[in-house]
Scaffold this motif. Sequence first.
Motif, PDB file in Angstrom:
ATOM      1  N   GLY A   1       0.783  -1.238   0.000  1.00 22.78           N
ATOM      2  CA  GLY A   1       0.000   0.000   0.000  1.00 22.78           C
ATOM      3  C   GLY A   1       0.807   1.275   0.000  1.00 22.78           C
ATOM      4  O   GLY A   1       0.267   2.367  -0.233  1.00 22.78           O
ATOM      5  N   GLY A   2       2.118   1.171   0.325  1.00 22.91           N
ATOM      6  CA  GLY A   2       2.978   2.354   0.289  1.00 22.91           C
ATOM      7  C   GLY A   2       2.825   3.290   1.463  1.00 22.91           C
ATOM      8  O   GLY A   2       3.374   4.400   1.442  1.00 22.91           O
ATOM      9  N   ALA A   3       2.086   2.894   2.504  1.00 25.55           N
ATOM     10  CA  ALA A   3       1.882   3.770   3.658  1.00 25.55           C
ATOM     11  C   ALA A   3       2.008   2.974   4.947  1.00 25.55           C
ATOM     12  O   ALA A   3       1.769   1.767   4.982  1.00 25.55           O
ATOM     13  N   GLY A   4       2.401   3.670   6.028  1.00 28.87           N
ATOM     14  CA  GLY A   4       2.557   3.039   7.332  1.00 28.87           C
ATOM     15  C   GLY A   4       3.797   3.549   8.037  1.00 28.87           C
ATOM     16  O   GLY A   4       4.523   4.407   7.509  1.00 28.87           O
ATOM     17  N   ASP A   5       4.061   3.029   9.237  1.00 24.40           N
ATOM     18  CA  ASP A   5       5.235   3.450  10.004  1.00 24.40           C
ATOM     19  C   ASP A   5       6.508   3.231   9.192  1.00 24.40           C
ATOM     20  O   ASP A   5       6.742   2.125   8.679  1.00 24.40           O
ATOM     21  N   HIS A   6       7.331   4.275   9.091  1.00 20.83           N
ATOM     22  CA  HIS A   6       8.635   4.200   8.408  1.00 20.83           C
ATOM     23  C   HIS A   6       8.491   3.622   7.002  1.00 20.83           C
ATOM     24  O   HIS A   6       9.353   2.874   6.527  1.00 20.83           O
ATOM     25  N   SER A   7       7.397   3.988   6.318  1.00 22.19           N
ATOM     26  CA  SER A   7       7.131   3.418   4.997  1.00 22.19           C
ATOM     27  C   SER A   7       8.233   3.741   3.994  1.00 22.19           C
ATOM     28  O   SER A   7       8.572   2.903   3.144  1.00 22.19           O
ATOM     29  N   ASP A   8       8.808   4.967   4.091  1.00 17.22           N
ATOM     30  CA  ASP A   8       9.860   5.323   3.143  1.00 17.22           C
ATOM     31  C   ASP A   8      11.069   4.410   3.282  1.00 17.22           C
ATOM     32  O   ASP A   8      11.681   3.986   2.295  1.00 17.22           O
ATOM     33  N   VAL A   9      11.408   4.043   4.525  1.00 15.56           N
ATOM     34  CA  VAL A   9      12.550   3.155   4.780  1.00 15.56           C
ATOM     35  C   VAL A   9      12.219   1.732   4.322  1.00 15.56           C
ATOM     36  O   VAL A   9      13.022   1.084   3.640  1.00 15.56           O
ATOM     37  N   ILE A  10      11.045   1.236   4.696  1.00 15.84           N
ATOM     38  CA  ILE A  10      10.641  -0.129   4.307  1.00 15.84           C
ATOM     39  C   ILE A  10      10.638  -0.264   2.785  1.00 15.84           C
ATOM     40  O   ILE A  10      11.137  -1.260   2.229  1.00 15.84           O
ATOM     41  N   LEU A  11      10.108   0.733   2.093  1.00 18.34           N
ATOM     42  CA  LEU A  11      10.027   0.663   0.632  1.00 18.34           C
ATOM     43  C   LEU A  11      11.412   0.733  -0.010  1.00 18.34           C
ATOM     44  O   LEU A  11      11.671   0.061  -1.014  1.00 18.34           O
ATOM     45  N   THR A  12      12.308   1.533   0.569  1.00 18.98           N
ATOM     46  CA  THR A  12      13.671   1.610   0.030  1.00 18.98           C
ATOM     47  C   THR A  12      14.404   0.286   0.216  1.00 18.98           C
ATOM     48  O   THR A  12      15.039  -0.232  -0.716  1.00 18.98           O
ATOM     49  N   ILE A  13      14.303  -0.285   1.413  1.00 17.47           N
ATOM     50  CA  ILE A  13      14.977  -1.553   1.686  1.00 17.47           C
ATOM     51  C   ILE A  13      14.358  -2.670   0.841  1.00 17.47           C
ATOM     52  O   ILE A  13      15.068  -3.560   0.348  1.00 17.47           O
ATOM     53  N   HIS A  14      13.052  -2.625   0.660  1.00 14.26           N
ATOM     54  CA  HIS A  14      12.378  -3.603  -0.210  1.00 14.26           C
ATOM     55  C   HIS A  14      12.919  -3.521  -1.635  1.00 14.26           C
ATOM     56  O   HIS A  14      13.205  -4.560  -2.263  1.00 14.26           O
ATOM     57  N   GLU A  15      13.083  -2.308  -2.153  1.00 14.53           N
ATOM     58  CA  GLU A  15      13.600  -2.134  -3.517  1.00 14.53           C
ATOM     59  C   GLU A  15      15.012  -2.700  -3.635  1.00 14.53           C
ATOM     60  O   GLU A  15      15.338  -3.399  -4.609  1.00 14.53           O
ATOM     61  N   ILE A  16      15.850  -2.407  -2.634  1.00 15.48           N
ATOM     62  CA  ILE A  16      17.225  -2.930  -2.650  1.00 15.48           C
ATOM     63  C   ILE A  16      17.210  -4.454  -2.609  1.00 15.48           C
ATOM     64  O   ILE A  16      17.927  -5.123  -3.365  1.00 15.48           O
ATOM     65  N   ALA A  17      16.371  -5.027  -1.726  1.00 12.89           N
ATOM     66  CA  ALA A  17      16.310  -6.489  -1.576  1.00 12.89           C
ATOM     67  C   ALA A  17      15.882  -7.157  -2.873  1.00 12.89           C
ATOM     68  O   ALA A  17      16.443  -8.191  -3.265  1.00 12.89           O
ATOM     69  N   GLN A  18      14.902  -6.589  -3.563  1.00 11.87           N
ATOM     70  CA  GLN A  18      14.438  -7.190  -4.811  1.00 11.87           C
ATOM     71  C   GLN A  18      15.502  -7.110  -5.904  1.00 11.87           C
ATOM     72  O   GLN A  18      15.640  -8.035  -6.713  1.00 11.87           O
ATOM     73  N   ASN A  19      16.268  -6.012  -5.921  1.00 16.61           N
ATOM     74  CA  ASN A  19      17.366  -5.906  -6.888  1.00 16.61           C
ATOM     75  C   ASN A  19      18.451  -6.942  -6.603  1.00 16.61           C
ATOM     76  O   ASN A  19      18.982  -7.580  -7.525  1.00 16.61           O
ATOM     77  N   ILE A  20      18.775  -7.123  -5.332  1.00 13.78           N
ATOM     78  CA  ILE A  20      19.782  -8.122  -4.946  1.00 13.78           C
ATOM     79  C   ILE A  20      19.292  -9.522  -5.299  1.00 13.78           C
ATOM     80  O   ILE A  20      20.046 -10.356  -5.813  1.00 13.78           O
ATOM     81  N   ARG A  21      18.019  -9.779  -5.049  1.00 17.00           N
ATOM     82  CA  ARG A  21      17.431 -11.094  -5.334  1.00 17.00           C
ATOM     83  C   ARG A  21      17.496 -11.395  -6.835  1.00 17.00           C
ATOM     84  O   ARG A  21      17.888 -12.501  -7.249  1.00 17.00           O
ATOM     85  N   ARG A  22      17.107 -10.430  -7.652  1.00 17.84           N
ATOM     86  CA  ARG A  22      17.142 -10.621  -9.101  1.00 17.84           C
ATOM     87  C   ARG A  22      18.566 -10.908  -9.578  1.00 17.84           C
ATOM     88  O   ARG A  22      18.794 -11.831 -10.376  1.00 17.84           O
ATOM     89  N   GLN A  23      19.539 -10.140  -9.064  1.00 15.88           N
ATOM     90  CA  GLN A  23      20.936 -10.333  -9.463  1.00 15.88           C
ATOM     91  C   GLN A  23      21.458 -11.698  -9.012  1.00 15.88           C
ATOM     92  O   GLN A  23      22.258 -12.333  -9.712  1.00 15.88           O
ATOM     93  N   ARG A  24      20.992 -12.163  -7.874  1.00 17.50           N
ATOM     94  CA  ARG A  24      21.442 -13.457  -7.350  1.00 17.50           C
ATOM     95  C   ARG A  24      21.033 -14.591  -8.294  1.00 17.50           C
ATOM     96  O   ARG A  24      21.836 -15.493  -8.577  1.00 17.50           O
ATOM     97  N   PHE A  25      19.811 -14.533  -8.781  1.00 22.97           N
ATOM     98  CA  PHE A  25      19.367 -15.564  -9.715  1.00 22.97           C
ATOM     99  C   PHE A  25      20.051 -15.422 -11.070  1.00 22.97           C
ATOM    100  O   PHE A  25      20.333 -16.421 -11.739  1.00 22.97           O
ATOM    101  N   GLU A  26      20.337 -14.195 -11.472  1.00 23.07           N
ATOM    102  CA  GLU A  26      21.060 -13.981 -12.732  1.00 23.07           C
ATOM    103  C   GLU A  26      22.471 -14.567 -12.670  1.00 23.07           C
ATOM    104  O   GLU A  26      23.022 -14.997 -13.682  1.00 23.07           O
ATOM    105  N   LYS A  27      23.042 -14.604 -11.459  1.00 21.74           N
ATOM    106  CA  LYS A  27      24.413 -15.101 -11.294  1.00 21.74           C
ATOM    107  C   LYS A  27      24.482 -16.605 -11.058  1.00 21.74           C
ATOM    108  O   LYS A  27      25.571 -17.157 -10.892  1.00 21.74           O
TER     109      LYS A  27
END
Length: 681
Positions: free
Chosen positions: A329-355
Amino acid sequence: MKKNINKRPTGKNHTVAMKPLTGVLDMTRSGVGYVIISEEQEDIFINRNDLGTALDGDTVVVKVTRKSSVSGKLEGRIIDVLKRNQTDFMGVLNASEGFGFVNIISEKPLPDFYVSAIRMKNIPDGSRVLVKFLKWDSPDKKPEAEIIKVIQPEDENNFAMQNILTENGFTIGFDDAVKKESEALPDTLPQQEINRRKDFRDVLTFTVDPLDAKDFDDAISFKKIDEHWFEIGVHIADVSYYVRPGTALDDEAYKRATSVYLPDRVNPMLPEHISNVLCSLRPDEDKFTFSAVFTMNKNGAIRDTWFGRTVIRSNRRFTYEEAQDIIDGGAGDHSDVILTIHEIAQNIRRQRFEKGAINFSSTEVRFVLDDKGKPIGIVVKESKPSHQLIEEFMLIANKAVAEQVSKVKIKGQPLPFPYRVHDKPDEEKLQAFLPIAMKFGFKFDLNTPKTIAESFNNMLQQIQGKPEMHVLEQLGVRTMAKAVYTTENVGHYGLGFENYCHFTSPIRRYPDVMVHRVLDAVLNNSAKPDKEMEEKCIHCSERERAAMDAERDGDKYKQIEYMREHLGEDFDGVISGVSSFGFWVETINEKCEGMVSLMSLSYMDTFEHIEGEFMLRGIRTGKTFRMGDRIRIKVIAADLDKRQMDYEWIPKPGGEPQKDKPTSKPAKKPKRNAVGQKKEK
């Protein structure tokens, strides 16, 4: 690779000149056994008459007597029992005048236990009891035991779960010495120790865990450096600060090596005062941690890494559901931090499978229990982005710690370290899998380990939601080696990492405690080789397997308990295994597995087992039952004592006739087939 053992053929069978070996007895349902010596040494087959006074799971001494000219397997005779795996057993009392026998409730065949009149305590015949094993002098006699407690119906679930733990060699509760040491540990953090550590108490820090979790052993901190770079800390409970070598606490933690998670309880590695209080990273409490801190950007590129002991103060506890709501939903406690860390985690996950990481999915179930522990519902757990957020940062920390230690040399030799390794697929099993994959249109590139992983991922991506998904996933997993702890760093094939260890869960895994100690010594330039490290790794791997067995047994018990309330009802299922005497079906929504015996299908045809195609085929009708097929079944038996379920196949309307069909008899489900091979799924 098995050890090369020199043998000399003499006459019909080959005799083998070997010194007696020490191993662990693994009994089968048919009453024979295998002594497991090590990963390198082949298992030794033990016939019923050669078991002596050994019981399943005991540590024994075995004398190899021959190599069979038929099966090619080593065979032997147990000559001594060094250590009993289990001393407490559940059973049913068969009382006579002056003595009695207790019929032990177990999947494995066990002798009845003799109980003398003085130890029977006037308990009525037919009572369910808990007994303690006393001694077994000779295989010509019965083992002797005493009755500890009569199990009332309302206590049956509790004792069943305890029995599963003891069957697998786990101790219930802690002795007085361990409790005393645990309770003596101070709740307050000494200022002198705080001053030695890097202070993160002013940095935003939070945990993300299951709703019912109590032992929060990892936390994430977040600090924005500039528009492109962030400081992300992975903070792990500093168990090694409290649990010191040479203490009763450490000895007990090593003995258990892991916590065990059953459907209605946790059998912890550490006492509750440590796992749920001192080391649990609860909100608004100062806690000691061991940390891996990364400077990274949104793409997951790491610029700097720092390791060290820290003190933190968690600002917020998120459940996975709360974190997922923010991601969705993009809203909630510390949503900006959660969304940033989520974006980083998904990028790392995608790269892990690519490797080269392999994206095998795993299905877990959670039981909805009433206040008496009875299952009233089954929920299938899903891996959502909130779970992946935590998973990816734990993987990064584990990988980074292993890389740091792998660089250390002592007198030119690698520092002994408990790596978590996963070897490349077994070539023989992979070759057997290829024709099956080909039948579904998938061709594998076997040129390199990376191309094999890419072939698996391509297949897994394309079969999502298709009928063949189950069979290909299950068979694909079979080709893989088992992940273990060892000082021999061969990398982690499944994750695509050259260096990997377990650093992030020391509350529930002893190898993580060992990793913390080694890393601390490396950071302080005081590292010394531990000559016993490989032995410790072997022990931890063995205890991990035992915990997995216990957890499977616990799930199976609850599944059967649940299905007992649904006898005669129909369910949709998928064929999950095939043998010469029937096939196994796992219900789609409940993930409950039971067996359809060929006897129940004899009215229709005689079926032949086509092993290479994981299929049964009717000789007259051509009707097939193949692994992965979706079918309809009826529950006809659910036996808690035997821990098995029996199903009956229901033909589709207008399909095969059901008239004159005989009543089905429950079929046993052995863990090994007729030639002694373990049944894997």
